[in-house]
Structures are given as C-alpha cells and as structure tokens.
Scaffold this motif. Structure first.
Motif, PDB file in Angstrom:
ATOM      1  N   ASP A 166      22.739 121.437   2.118  1.00 29.56           N
ATOM      2  CA  ASP A 166      23.999 121.001   1.525  1.00 29.56           C
ATOM      3  C   ASP A 166      23.961 119.525   1.152  1.00 29.56           C
ATOM      4  OD1 ASP A 166      27.444 120.970   2.131  1.00 29.56           O
ATOM      5  OD2 ASP A 166      26.386 122.386   0.848  1.00 29.56           O
ATOM      6  N   ASP A 167      23.347 118.706   2.055  1.00 31.39           N
ATOM      7  CA  ASP A 167      23.227 117.282   1.754  1.00 31.39           C
ATOM      8  C   ASP A 167      22.486 117.076   0.456  1.00 31.39           C
ATOM      9  OD1 ASP A 167      22.451 116.441   5.197  1.00 31.39           O
ATOM     10  OD2 ASP A 167      24.376 116.625   4.174  1.00 31.39           O
ATOM     11  N   LEU A 168      21.389 117.782   0.312  1.00 36.32           N
ATOM     12  CA  LEU A 168      20.561 117.578  -0.873  1.00 36.32           C
ATOM     13  C   LEU A 168      21.239 118.097  -2.127  1.00 36.32           C
ATOM     14  CD1 LEU A 168      17.004 118.259   0.524  1.00 36.32           C
ATOM     15  CD2 LEU A 168      18.007 116.094  -0.120  1.00 36.32           C
ATOM     16  N   TYR A 169      21.932 119.232  -2.001  1.00 34.60           N
ATOM     17  CA  TYR A 169      22.661 119.722  -3.175  1.00 34.60           C
ATOM     18  C   TYR A 169      23.691 118.709  -3.626  1.00 34.60           C
ATOM     19  CZ  TYR A 169      20.758 124.454  -2.609  1.00 34.60           C
ATOM     20  OH  TYR A 169      19.937 125.533  -2.517  1.00 34.60           O
ATOM     21  N   LYS A 170      24.404 118.161  -2.661  1.00 35.55           N
ATOM     22  CA  LYS A 170      25.435 117.186  -3.034  1.00 35.55           C
ATOM     23  C   LYS A 170      24.816 115.950  -3.658  1.00 35.55           C
ATOM     24  CE  LYS A 170      28.233 118.220   0.797  1.00 35.55           C
ATOM     25  NZ  LYS A 170      29.253 118.097   1.737  1.00 35.55           N
ATOM     26  N   LEU A 171      23.669 115.537  -3.102  1.00 33.08           N
ATOM     27  CA  LEU A 171      23.001 114.358  -3.638  1.00 33.08           C
ATOM     28  C   LEU A 171      22.588 114.591  -5.084  1.00 33.08           C
ATOM     29  CD1 LEU A 171      21.973 111.634  -2.564  1.00 33.08           C
ATOM     30  CD2 LEU A 171      19.797 112.721  -2.188  1.00 33.08           C
ATOM     31  N   LEU A 172      22.041 115.762  -5.334  1.00 30.02           N
ATOM     32  CA  LEU A 172      21.606 116.072  -6.687  1.00 30.02           C
ATOM     33  C   LEU A 172      22.791 116.198  -7.636  1.00 30.02           C
ATOM     34  CD1 LEU A 172      18.774 118.651  -6.049  1.00 30.02           C
ATOM     35  CD2 LEU A 172      18.531 116.440  -7.140  1.00 30.02           C
ATOM     36  N   TYR A 173      23.868 116.752  -7.131  1.00 28.22           N
ATOM     37  CA  TYR A 173      25.007 116.983  -8.020  1.00 28.22           C
ATOM     38  C   TYR A 173      25.691 115.674  -8.372  1.00 28.22           C
ATOM     39  CZ  TYR A 173      29.249 118.994  -9.963  1.00 28.22           C
ATOM     40  OH  TYR A 173      30.279 119.329 -10.812  1.00 28.22           O
ATOM     41  N   ALA A 174      25.846 114.812  -7.379  1.00 28.92           N
ATOM     42  CA  ALA A 174      26.642 113.615  -7.608  1.00 28.92           C
ATOM     43  C   ALA A 174      25.817 112.413  -8.000  1.00 28.92           C
ATOM     44  CB  ALA A 174      27.442 113.292  -6.347  1.00 28.92           C
ATOM     45  N   GLY A 175      24.560 112.364  -7.605  1.00 22.77           N
ATOM     46  CA  GLY A 175      23.781 111.153  -7.805  1.00 22.77           C
ATOM     47  C   GLY A 175      24.277 110.081  -6.843  1.00 22.77           C
ATOM     48  N   VAL A 176      23.474 109.033  -6.663  1.00 18.32           N
ATOM     49  CA  VAL A 176      23.913 107.950  -5.777  1.00 18.32           C
ATOM     50  C   VAL A 176      23.200 106.683  -6.213  1.00 18.32           C
ATOM     51  CG1 VAL A 176      22.094 108.437  -4.091  1.00 18.32           C
ATOM     52  CG2 VAL A 176      24.132 107.213  -3.375  1.00 18.32           C
ATOM     53  N   GLY A 177      23.936 105.584  -6.340  1.00 15.26           N
ATOM     54  CA  GLY A 177      23.315 104.323  -6.731  1.00 15.26           C
ATOM     55  C   GLY A 177      22.663 104.442  -8.093  1.00 15.26           C
ATOM     56  N   ALA A 178      21.377 104.126  -8.144  1.00 23.76           N
ATOM     57  CA  ALA A 178      20.669 104.182  -9.420  1.00 23.76           C
ATOM     58  C   ALA A 178      20.214 105.592  -9.764  1.00 23.76           C
ATOM     59  CB  ALA A 178      19.457 103.254  -9.383  1.00 23.76           C
ATOM     60  N   MET A 179      20.344 106.531  -8.825  1.00 19.13           N
ATOM     61  CA  MET A 179      19.882 107.890  -9.103  1.00 19.13           C
ATOM     62  C   MET A 179      20.935 108.610  -9.926  1.00 19.13           C
ATOM     63  SD  MET A 179      18.506 110.829  -6.664  1.00 19.13           S
ATOM     64  CE  MET A 179      18.809 112.552  -6.989  1.00 19.13           C
ATOM     65  N   PRO A 180      20.532 109.185 -11.045  1.00 20.02           N
ATOM     66  CA  PRO A 180      21.521 109.881 -11.867  1.00 20.02           C
ATOM     67  C   PRO A 180      21.939 111.187 -11.222  1.00 20.02           C
ATOM     68  CG  PRO A 180      19.349 110.108 -12.828  1.00 20.02           C
ATOM     69  CD  PRO A 180      19.200 109.222 -11.642  1.00 20.02           C
TER      70      PRO A 180
END
Lengths: 216, 220, 473
Positions: free
Chosen positions: A126-140
């Motif tokens: 779930d953490d990774l899905y959210k990270l991929l969906y939302a992006g964070v900082g410089a990550m799109p």
C-alpha cells in the motif's frame, strides 16, 4: 598512418585490446559466477525473483526508473549509504547474477533501491502504491499506472484499491486500483533485497585478523 | 594575417588542402639539422609520459586488489574463506534456524500453544540434561509428554536431524546452534551445547525412529 | 629543403564539393532536425525536474522515457548525422578527389534515420530498455550497424583512394571513427542483448561501450574537424604536429579503457575501476598533445574558428576533469551526482557540438556554393551556444557538488536535496532554452541558405587558397 592496411590492423588491434581487457576479462572472471550455497540454510543465494517480480523488472526497465534511482549500495565507510538505511554491506557482483538487465543507475536524484524490500521499517504494498500514485518531492506521480473505477453495485470494492485522503482521494463511489503493471512493479520493488552476507562482501581488513562469513 | 574583420558568411581559406597535407608531412620529416639546439619539447613530453606511467603503476600496485574477482574494496586483502574453518556465533545461527522452522509451533515467545505445542521457556526438558533434548531434536518425539505440569500429545515433534525419514536433515552443528540458542533465550539459562556432543549422541544412537517420553526419562 | 613542388594557390570550391553536395546536405539537414528535437527533449527533462507534474500524466513522456529519448536522439540523431557529414566532407577534401559510391551513403542515411526513428517510437511506447546509449529494442541494432557501414563506405574509399600518399591527422581521426564504431557497436550489442553477459558484467560492458563511443567515434570526429579547420583557417602549420600521431594512438589505445571509472565503489571487483582510473590519468598525455597542436584555434578573426576554439577548450577541460574526477577520493564527492551530467554535456555539447558548428559554418558555403545569408544570425548563434552550453555545464557542475555534499550527510532528505539544487537546475533549464533558440536559428539559417538564391556564389567570394609553408620549427 601511412600504410593503409597496417593502419586498420592497428586500429582493430587497439579496439580488440580494450575489448579483451574491459569486456572479456571481467566476463571470464564474473560471467560464470554461481550462487553461493549456504550449508546452514541449505539454500543458494541470491534467490531468483519470482515470475511476477521479474515482470516488474521489465516495467522498471521500460519506465526508465534507473534515470533517477541507483541500485548499488556503497560500503559503509564510503558515503552515507549505510546511515541512510540503504544497506548494511556493499553490493557485490553476486547480487546481480539473475538480473536480465542490471539497473545500476548513474545518478541519485532519488534514493538507492537495492534493498527496498529489506528496509526497516518495511515498506508494504500500500505504501508503494500510494508513493507511485502521488509522487513525492522531485519524484513525479505515476497516475497512469492506476485506474479509477466506479464501484458498481454488483461488485465488491477491489482488495487492492488504495486508500487516499484529501485532495488526492477519488470522488465518492469510485476507487483507485493499481493496474497489472503497477502490481508487478511493486512486487519487483518489494523483492529487491541484498541482505545475504556473502563472504566476499565483508572482506578482511589488513589490520584485523578475524574472519567473518557463513561457511561451514 | 590581415586585420580586416572577416565576413563570417564565407570563411576564407588560409591554405589549400593539398598544401596543407604536404606542409604538415614536411614538418614531420624536418630534421633539426640546421639549428643545433636540442628540442626541449620531446624531452618534456617523455618525462610527462614516464611520470604518468609511474603514477599508473603505483596506483595499480596499491589499488588493483590483486585483480581478484572477489575483492570489491580496493584496500582489502584476499580472503581465504575456504582455507580456514569459519567460526560462527552459534546463537546467531541458532536464532536464524529457530526462526525458519521451530517458530511455527513453539512460537516466537517460546511459549508454544497451550494444549498443542509445549513451551520451551522454562521447560525442564530444555534446561535439563543435554542428552535428552539433543535426542528430541535429532530423532523427534512421539507420544504424550509432560512439560511444566501440562500434558501435550496431539502433535509429534518432527525429526530434525540427518536421519531417515527426516524432512529437514539438519547438520549436527546446526542442531547444536539451535539448542544453544534455545537454552539461553526467554530467560532460560543453561549451558551451550557443542556440535561434538550432538555428534557423539548421533553416532551412539545411529539411525532410529522417534523417541517417546518414557524412553527419554530413562536417560539421565 | 622541400622536395614536393610548391602548390599554386587553388580555388577552394571545386568538383569535390559539387559531387558531395546533396548527400551531405541531406545528412546536415537531418542532423539539424535531430538537434532541435534533442534540445526540446532536454528542455522538457529539465522542466520535469523543476516541476515533477509536467507531463507526468503522459506515459510516453514520463521522466525516465524522456531521458531515454533524449540520449538516443542526441547520440544517434544529431551526433551521428552531423559527424558523418563533417567527416565525409573532410575526407573528400583531404583526399583531393570527389567521393565515390555516394549512393551507399544516401541509402545508409535513410536506413539509419529510419531505424533511429523506429527505435524512438518503440521507446515512447514502452519497448525501450535502460541500458545507457542503447535504449532501442535489440532487433534494430543489426540494421543500424549495416546502415553505419554503408555511410562509411565513401569515407573509407576516399581515404584509400587519396591522391597524396601522406596522411594528415584529420584523415586518420575521421577514418578511425568511421571504421571503429561498427566493431564497437557490434561487440557491445552481442554481449548485452544477443548473448547477454551475466549480472554486473553488463554494466562493465555498457561503460566500455559508452566510453568507446566517445573515445573512438565522437571525439575523433570532433578532432578531425578541429585538426582540419585550425591550419586551414589560420594558414599556419600546426605546431607540435610531430606528436599528433602519438596523441592519436594514445586516444585510440587508452581511451576505451577509462569507462570503468564510473563504477568505482560499485559492485564490481576493485581492479576494474582501478585500471580505468589509471587509463584516465594516462589519457592526459593525449590531451597535452592536442593542446600543443590545436592552440592555434584561439587565433582571432574567424567566427568558425571561435566555435572550434570553444570546442577545443571544452575538450581539453573535459579531459583533465575526467582524469581528476576519476581518482577515488574526488570521485566520492562527484559520482552519482549531477556532476557526471555536467561532464557528459561538456563533452557532447561543448567539445563535439561546438566544433561541428564551426565546421558547418565553414563547409556549407563550400558545399552548396552559396554564402550564408545573414551575419547577425551567425553571431547570435555563437552567443546563444556559448552562453547556453557554458550555463548548462556550470549549472550542473555546481548542482552536482551541492548534491554530493548533501548525499554524504545522512540527515538530509531527498526533498531537501531537490530544494538545494533547484536554483541550479533552473539555470540549466534557462541555458538549455537559450541554446535551443540558438540552434533553432542555425536550422532556420540553413534552411534559408538552401532556399534563397544568393547574389554571389561562394566561389566568387572566396579568395584563392594560398599554399601553406612548412614552418621551420
């Protein structure tokens, strides 16, 4: 450069020399590297990535994640890799023998991912899905790896729909579900682990006499 | 060279192509015969090149890691991992082994499951004479057994050692390690068990089927 | 003391140029188109660094894919086509005879650009790989090798059929570039895609390929242009030419060995980067020889020579910086940061592109027999290219230092690193925009040259080329 034939022979010889030294010799040394068999665990390391994670590697490859992320941990006294929790030991050649394409990366715009599956505290899907969906900082954000579905009345909400809050939350009655590419990518990321302590990964320091390792 | 600003729209040639090639060829053949002074440049370049080679040689001598495929740290020496037997901390190995197999039944707390799997924490079998607990792990235990006042009988202790019918085939060292671990974990305080002790019992008993609690109690 | 007859001054536009005209114009035109595409992609990439949401919805243009597209168009689009055009022209001029078998070149040009375009489309739609400089699906590589060979045919024939026996350094460099890349590319694609090596050996071979492509293909073409243009424009023999051959062989023999320096500290045995570091330091000898030979580029007067001067300066600076940052102590601060990007841009945009721009400004009037229509456009391009390239390189160098410093400190998060480098990436993006505008001016200028009928032909405007004197050194 006078004699034409000699010139071409010279050029070819120069190229062959560098090929032999830089491509062939390492291939001779490392190309037949076998997994390390641990007598106590009775398993050979590294372990192959399971099929779905191997497909995820292909997604990682074609999305070009290696443009920002590396997968090579430095040894603890060279930089902050261990302090950042990226890995307790440096990556060695044996870690990569089952990789179809080695994704070492060249620039660390984002963190090193070599041990993403072995981080403490651990990431979960779930953490990774959210990270991929939302992006964070410089990550799109990679919203195209997800689909927004209407929760219809004759179907349960999907098990792996990700829970989002605030401005990112989908409109009521819909859910965000990872596509098969996202699922595979996340499985691949969770499979990334270089935690096994190979003998060559912790070498003898010149001063110390103690030896570390897992043999016998 | 004239001083007039040159028109960049058409760059004027400074020389013809033929003469360019031949003039350069001539300079290659030009001997210093006319003037008798040394050309410093070739000497300087020679020194520079030698200096670079010297640097290279010294660098490789120190940092090439003996060209060994297993030396990743340029400061390290080759390990002779195969030559000397490597000492492993038995508690670490034992913990790893416990977590792979034993934990399923005896649980991470060492308390087992009441009525089903006996506890290991404070267990008289674990803390007692090594001869019994080694046999339990080597050969397995079948039938009812009383631990800390409670009887357990439903599930059998599987065969862990290198014995016919074993699904695990652990080496004597591994059994010694896991027993050492168990005997000092969860408040247990008992002496570690060496691989030699396990090997001795293994040799003495040979290949046999599971022990029962009564048989074990006969051993002191 | 001269045994050769003194050459009468010659016209500088002749049948040699007329024969080569349309094939080389095709190569140059496609090169300029690729230059604009790669410049636009670079700008998109930098904007994506500043605003991660930019084009993030579009799978084809996510950051990773833009990176792949940009590398491929830069190397196999702009560098390949421009390098071919300049290399073939120089070889034909120095051979003293018109190019033969140009049909091969045109066919090769067509198939090369076709396969590159197909490769880019494949990358856009997710069939690319992350191998540096080899992002295309593997079925395209054999076609690229054949196309490259086809374009090289006139070049090699020009050299074997030269009218004068002696060989000038520029010819040696150009022929080496055309000859060696085919073998390098073939070996690399076999060991990476057709019979892939196992594990990190792929990374080592990848570094060998990228470094070889630079040392044996791109740099020699730039050096060929520089070695030709400096004496040609200044009219003076290159000083230190006695060592030019040494410099050449040092580059060819030692150059490809230096790739492994990027893997220092990485998951490869220590000897691989150590050997590469030693090679990088040894290569300093090549740069010294080039400096001795080409310092004439810094003479005043000619605009084309100004481009070449920038290119030579960038090349030399790049070489010494490569050697310095190869050493492990310094590499610790600069590896895996934007500094490596700065080094790459210094080499490809600074050393190669600027030299080739100079060559283009020199050769196009001779090739097409038409002068460039506008002086301000040339000066504007120079100013834009100078500012843009310098800005990009310096901005990434500083960003790299900042990033390296922050990475070494475990308490600095990546969001903070992005914030600290933000202003430098902005400068890089602005510089890239300036460079893109300048290159667009060049493309526009070239198009107008082709279209406009000039008042006077270049041949009429050119003075006869005087004979060069062998200087008494």
């Amino acid at each position: 450069m006078r004699n034409g034939f000699l010139f071409f022979i010279g050029l070819f010889a120069a190229l062959t020399l560098s090929w032999a030294g830089v491509a062939l010799w390492p291939n001779w040394q490392l190309g037949l590297l076998k997994p390390f068999y641990d007598q106590n665990d009775e398993k050979a390391y590294p372990q192959r990535t399971p099929g779905i994670a191997a497909e995820g590697r292909m997604v990682y490859d074609d999305l070009g994640c290696a443009a920002c992320h590396t997968q090579q941990v430095r040894r603890p006294d060279l930089g902050s890799d261990k302090a950042r929790g990226w890995g307790d030991r440096q990556s060695v050649a044996r870690d990569y023998i089952y990789d179809t394409h080695v994704e070492l990366g060249a620039i660390r715009v984002g963190p090193d991912l070599a041990n993403l599956g072995a981080r403490k505290p651990a990431y979960d899907r779930d953490d990774l899905y959210k990270l991929l969906y939302a992006g964070v900082g410089a990550m799109p954000s990679y919203k195209f790896l997800f689909e927004q579905r209407v929760i219809s009345s004759n179907r349960q909400p999907a098990d792996d729909a990700i829970t989002l809050y605030g401005p990112l939350a989908p409109p009521p009655g819909t859910e965000i579900v990872p596509t098969h590419r996202a699922r595979r990518l996340v499985e691949y990321l969770l499979s990334l682990s270089q935690s096994y302590e190979y003998p060559e990964a912790t070498p003898v320091e010149p001063a110390a006499q103690g030896k570390e390792g897992e043999k016998k | 060279m004239s001083d007039e600003p040159l028109d960049p729209r058409v760059e004027q040639p400074g020389a013809s192509d033929d003469s360019l090639v031949s003039a350069h060829e001539e300079t290659l053949h030009h001997k210093s015969g006319g003037d008798a002074h040394y050309k410093m440049l070739p000497l300087v370049l020679l020194f520079v090149f030698s200096g670079l080679i010297f640097f290279g040689g010294t660098y490789l001598n120190r940092f090439a890691g003996h060209y060994h495929p297993e030396i990743f740290n340029e400061y390290a020496q080759p390990t002779n991992a195969a030559a000397a037997p490597v000492k492993v901390d038995p508690v670490v190995l034992g913990k790893k082994s416990f977590e792979q197999v034993c934990i399923t039944c005896h649980q991470a707390t060492g308390l087992g499951v009441p009525g089903v799997y006996p506890p290991l924490a404070g267990s008289e079998w674990v803390l007692g004479t090594p001869d019994r607990v080694i046999r339990i792990v080597l050969y397995g235990l079948k039938g009812p057994v009383t631990v800390k006042g409670n009887t357990f009988g439903a599930a059998a202790m599987p065969v862990i050692g290198k014995v016919t019918g074993s699904g695990y085939n652990w080496s004597d060292e591994r059994i010694a390690a896991v027993l050492t671990y168990v005997r000092q974990e969860w408040g247990n305080k008992a002496s570690p068990i060496t691989p030699e002790q396990v090997a001795a019992i293994h040799e003495k008993e040979g290949d046999r089927k599971e022990w029962s609690a009564e048989e074990l109690e006969k051993i002191q | 003391m001269t045994a050769a007859p003194s050459h009468a001054s010659q016209a500088d536009v002749s049948e040699i140029d007329a024969v080569a005209r349309w094939p080389l114009v095709l190569l140059l035109a496609s090169a300029l188109v690729w230059l604009l595409i790669t410049g636009t992609l670079a700008l998109v990439q930098y904007v994506q660094l500043l605003f991660p949401g930019f084009l993030a919805e579009c799978p084809a243009l996510s950051y990773g894919r833009v990176d792949m597209l940009l590398q491929s168009t830069l190397v196999y689009g702009w560098i390949a086509n421009a390098g071919f055009a300049v290399g073939l022209w120089i070889l034909s001029r120095l051979a003293g005879a018109p190019l033969r078998s140009l049909n091969w070149a045109v066919a090769g040009w067509f198939f090369w650009n076709l396969t590159v375009s197909i490769g880019l489309i494949c990358v856009l739609f997710g069939e690319g790989t992350s191998v540096p400089w080899m992002h295309f699906p593997r079925f395209l590589y054999p076609a690229m090798v054949v196309a490259f060979g086809a374009i090289s045919v006139p070049g090699v024939l020009a050299w074997t059929g030269r009218t004068q026996r002696p060989v000038f350094a520029a010819q040696g460099y150009a022929v080496a570039a055309l000859f060696l890349f085919v073998w390098l590319f073939s070996a690399a694609q076999v060991m990476l895609f057709w019979a892939p090596a196992r594990g990190v050996v792929q990374a080592v071979i990848g570094e060998w390929f990228v470094q070889g492509a630079w040392s044996l293909w791109v740099a020699p073409l730039a050096l060929a242009a520089a070695y030709y243009l400096v004496p040609k424009i200044t009219g003076r023999v290159l000083s230190g030419y006695n060592f030019a051959s040494l410099g050449f062989w040092t580059l060819v023999v030692v150059g490809p060995w230096t790739g492994g320096r990027h893997l220092a500290g990485g998951p490869v045995p220590a000897w691989i980067p150590s050997v590469a570091i030693v090679a990088a330091v040894l290569l300093a000898f090549h740069y010294i020889v080039v400096a001795l030979n080409l310092h004439g580029a810094f003479s005043r007067g000619s605009t084309a020579l100004k481009f070449v001067a920038y290119g030579v300066a960038a090349y030399l600076l790049g070489g010494f910086v490569d050697a310095a940052t190869a050493l492990r102590d310094i590499a610790q601060a600069t590896q895996l940061t934007w500094f490596t990007q700065a080094q790459g841009q210094l080499a490809l945009l600074g050393a190669f592109s600027m030299t080739i721009f100079g060559a283009i400004y020199f050769l196009v009037p001779r090739l097409t027999n038409k002068p460039w229509p506008s002086t301000p456009l040339i000066r504007a391009h120079f100013a834009a290219a100078f500012i843009g390239t310098t800005g990009i390189v310096l901005a990434f160098a500083v960003a790299g230092f900042v990033q390296g410093h922050d990475l070494a400190n475990a308490s600095v998060s990546f969001a903070d690193i992005a914030a600290h480098t933000h202003v430098w990436i902005e400068i890089a993006a602005a510089s890239q925009a300036v460079l893109l505008v300048g290159n667009a001016l060049l493309a526009l200028h070239f198009a107008s040259l082709l279209v406009i009928r000039p008042a006077a032909t270049a041949a009429s405007l050119l003075r006869p080329a005087p004979a060069m004197e062998a200087s008494a050194i």
